[in-house]
Design a protein around this motif. Structure first.
Motif, PDB file in Angstrom:
ATOM      1  N   PHE A 144      -6.402   8.313  -9.684  1.00 27.25           N
ATOM      2  CA  PHE A 144      -6.997   8.566  -8.365  1.00 27.25           C
ATOM      3  C   PHE A 144      -6.249   9.840  -7.862  1.00 27.25           C
ATOM      4  CE2 PHE A 144      -9.273   4.505  -9.021  1.00 27.25           C
ATOM      5  CZ  PHE A 144     -10.207   4.906  -8.523  1.00 27.25           C
ATOM      6  N   VAL A 145      -4.904   9.830  -8.009  1.00 25.51           N
ATOM      7  CA  VAL A 145      -4.210  11.064  -7.814  1.00 25.51           C
ATOM      8  C   VAL A 145      -4.402  12.013  -8.635  1.00 25.51           C
ATOM      9  CG1 VAL A 145      -1.967  11.690  -7.062  1.00 25.51           C
ATOM     10  CG2 VAL A 145      -2.755   9.503  -6.264  1.00 25.51           C
ATOM     11  N   MET A 146      -4.086  11.717  -9.905  1.00 23.90           N
ATOM     12  CA  MET A 146      -4.479  12.759 -11.065  1.00 23.90           C
ATOM     13  C   MET A 146      -5.455  13.527 -10.855  1.00 23.90           C
ATOM     14  SD  MET A 146      -2.903  10.734 -14.205  1.00 23.90           S
ATOM     15  CE  MET A 146      -3.124  11.833 -15.404  1.00 23.90           C
ATOM     16  N   GLY A 161       4.460   5.706  -5.620  1.00 19.44           N
ATOM     17  CA  GLY A 161       4.550   5.488  -6.925  1.00 19.44           C
ATOM     18  C   GLY A 161       3.556   6.086  -7.595  1.00 19.44           C
ATOM     19  N   CYS A 162       2.124   6.259  -7.150  1.00 17.61           N
ATOM     20  CA  CYS A 162       1.163   6.914  -7.984  1.00 17.61           C
ATOM     21  C   CYS A 162       1.206   8.647  -7.505  1.00 17.61           C
ATOM     22  CB  CYS A 162      -0.213   6.550  -7.058  1.00 17.61           C
ATOM     23  SG  CYS A 162      -0.793   4.847  -7.401  1.00 17.61           S
ATOM     24  N   LEU A 163       1.804   8.889  -6.336  1.00 16.37           N
ATOM     25  CA  LEU A 163       1.999  10.232  -6.198  1.00 16.37           C
ATOM     26  C   LEU A 163       3.200  10.666  -6.974  1.00 16.37           C
ATOM     27  CD1 LEU A 163       2.102  10.450  -2.427  1.00 16.37           C
ATOM     28  CD2 LEU A 163       0.371  11.376  -3.781  1.00 16.37           C
ATOM     29  N   VAL A 164       4.150  10.017  -7.144  1.00 16.99           N
ATOM     30  CA  VAL A 164       5.255  10.537  -8.555  1.00 16.99           C
ATOM     31  C   VAL A 164       4.726  10.422  -9.773  1.00 16.99           C
ATOM     32  CG1 VAL A 164       7.538  10.028  -8.991  1.00 16.99           C
ATOM     33  CG2 VAL A 164       6.978   9.908  -6.765  1.00 16.99           C
ATOM     34  N   ALA A 204       0.917  -1.098   0.026  1.00  8.62           N
ATOM     35  CA  ALA A 204       0.136  -0.009  -0.114  1.00  8.62           C
ATOM     36  C   ALA A 204       1.012   1.187   0.038  1.00  8.62           C
ATOM     37  CB  ALA A 204      -0.799   0.070   1.390  1.00  8.62           C
ATOM     38  N   VAL A 205       1.865   1.387   0.859  1.00 12.25           N
ATOM     39  CA  VAL A 205       2.962   2.488   0.722  1.00 12.25           C
ATOM     40  C   VAL A 205       3.620   2.496  -0.352  1.00 12.25           C
ATOM     41  CG1 VAL A 205       4.683   3.496   1.951  1.00 12.25           C
ATOM     42  CG2 VAL A 205       2.987   2.331   3.450  1.00 12.25           C
ATOM     43  N   LEU A 242       2.616  -4.476  -7.337  1.00 15.51           N
ATOM     44  CA  LEU A 242       2.709  -3.252  -7.244  1.00 15.51           C
ATOM     45  C   LEU A 242       2.509  -2.345  -8.560  1.00 15.51           C
ATOM     46  CD1 LEU A 242       3.827  -1.208  -4.903  1.00 15.51           C
ATOM     47  CD2 LEU A 242       6.091  -1.466  -5.908  1.00 15.51           C
ATOM     48  N   LEU A 243       2.837  -2.941  -9.537  1.00 16.68           N
ATOM     49  CA  LEU A 243       2.892  -2.340 -10.975  1.00 16.68           C
ATOM     50  C   LEU A 243       1.313  -2.216 -11.284  1.00 16.68           C
ATOM     51  CD1 LEU A 243       3.764  -1.201 -13.807  1.00 16.68           C
ATOM     52  CD2 LEU A 243       3.929  -3.628 -14.263  1.00 16.68           C
TER      53      LEU A 243
END
Length: 290
Positions: free
Chosen positions: A174-176, A87-90, A81-82, A164-165
């Protein structure tokens, strides 16, 4: 005239007496919520303190907490999860930055597609990755056709890195989405002034854009973290061996081992972690909107 006034007051008085209290209107949705959600949740909690031997005891919690399978599943769930959240944030920040500030043909269509992507089920993305990078997927098939090898080199999808990928691929939009909304509020005059003063793009991003994006990053990251903790479909469909998360452990104990008290214990732990993180997400979202 006086009689008309008295009659009007009497009408108001009668109306106020016959008015239904507000709490009565809240009873139907509360009853439905209790029946559909709270009652099953209460049954899970009850089953978690009801051993197979009968009675009420915390022994199922002691047994689960003492097992290495639970500790490994908890550790795997947390690091996946972390890792997926980071990865999603970057990746989400980089992609949203390009879509918002780098003009290119079809940019608006890509932004709209992100909204549609949010409605896709997670297993659909996993299946797409299996078609591309699976053992008999397109990439391995092309490799074996060209080189004549028996197997292809892309075997990572059935490992924790494949999970993870898949999670990063699925949860990045969901971050974008909140980032694009935050970027739309930035005045282009600020960027033009910074550029006219000789600031390079990297400095503009660091000193002008990033501070405005921090609340959206925090809100999106918190949401992704909560969703990754509860993700089941991606782990199941990748078929990753040795990757057991808390939702997978619930499935294994309930369906494969018929250990319902143990499954309920893991479910209660998962719910508590999720609710705690969801509370953090709501606080972060409220501050982001402030």
């Amino acid at each position: 005239m006086a009689s008309a006034t008295l009659g009007a007051r009497a009408g108001v008085r009668v109306k106020s007496r016959t008015e239904i209290p507000r709490w009565v209107w809240a009873l139907p949705p509360v009853a439905v919520l209790g029946l559909v959600f709270l009652y099953p949740l209460a049954l899970v909690v009850q089953q978690s303190v009801t051993p197979d031997t009968g009675g009420t005891s915390l022994q199922p919690y002691a047994d689960v907490f003492a097992s290495s399978a639970f500790r490994e599943a908890l550790g795997t769930t947390v690091w996946l999860a972390v890792g997926a959240t980071v990865g999603c944030l970057v990746l989400g920040f980089a992609l949203a930055l390009v879509i918002a500030f780098v003009p290119f043909p079809g940019g608006k269509a890509v932004a709209k597609f992100i909204d549609v992507f949010l409605s896709f089920p997670s297993f659909l993305i996993t299946l797409a990755l299996l078609f591309v990078y699976g053992s008999v997927g397109m990439a391995n098939g092309l490799w074996t056709d060209v080189t004549g090898a028996a197997t292809g080199p892309f075997q990572f999808l059935a490992t924790p890195w494949g999970v993870l990928l898949a999670e990063i691929t699925y949860f990045t939009p969901f971050v974008m989405r909140p980032l694009l909304a935050a970027f739309s509020q930035i005045e282009t005059a600020q960027l033009e002034v910074a550029s006219s003063l000789g600031a390079r793009p990297a400095r503009i991003v660091r000193q002008v854009i990033l501070p405005e994006a921090l609340p959206a990053l925090a809100a999106g990251g918190s949401l992704v973290l909560v969703m990754c903790l509860n993700e089941f479909g991606i782990v199941l469909f990748t078929g990753a061996k040795g990757v057991t998360t808390l939702p997978m452990l619930v499935y294994g104990k309930a369906i494969l081992e018929s250990d319902y008290p143990g499954a309920c214990v893991v479910a209660v732990v998962n719910v508590l972690i999720s609710v705690g993180l969801y509370g953090v997400y709501k606080v972060v979202s409220r501050r982001a909107r402030a």
